[in-house]
Design a protein around this motif. Structure first.
Motif: not given
Length: 141
Positions: A121-141
């Motif tokens: 179970x070493x690499x299992x993540x909790x259900x309430x843990x945030x994503x490891x690599x969240x999708x990048x949102x485009x920055x507003x200009x």
């Protein structure tokens, strides 16, 4: 301030240092107020008892060492806890006529700190843990 310091350095000492250095009973400037130990033959029974109580109290206070006592208490606590863990998780013995043997699953959990370090179970993540690599949102200009 500086002139006072220089003037005091230039003054001679009140007593020569060679006279003060070898402190003995004869030349000790700090004489005792009372003779110690007192002559018990001259004291009354009540005074003798008072001196004995005072001496015993001072001896116990001088011999106390709180850090040592605290360390001994912690060592006792750790020893008892380790003995209980070993007794419950690893030993096999007879208890009131019934044989006691901890289960393999219990031993496995104890070896892996109750599942925290379990290799499966070493690499299992909790259900309430945030994503490891969240999708990048485009920055507003």
């Amino acid at each position: 301030m500086f002139p006072t310091f220089v003037r005091r350095l230039a003054q001679s000492a009140k007593e020569p240092l060679t006279k003060r250095v070898p402190l003995t009973v004869a030349n000790n400037p700090y004489k005792a107020r009372k003779v110690w130990p007192p002559d018990f033959k001259e004291l009354t029974h009540q005074q003798q008892l008072r001196f004995e109580k005072k001496y015993k109290r001072r001896i116990t206070l001088a011999s106390r060492s709180p850090r040592w006592e605290k360390g001994v208490k912690y060592a006792q606590l750790i020893t008892i806890a380790a003995a209980l863990v070993w007794l419950l998780f690893y030993s096999e013995f007879e208890w009131w006529g019934q044989k006691y043997k901890p289960s393999e699953e219990l031993r496995k959990h104890a070896n892996n700190l109750f599942g925290v370090l379990d290799p499966e179970k070493r690499y299992e993540r909790r259900k309430d843990a945030p994503e490891v690599n969240p999708s990048k949102t485009p920055e507003s200009k």
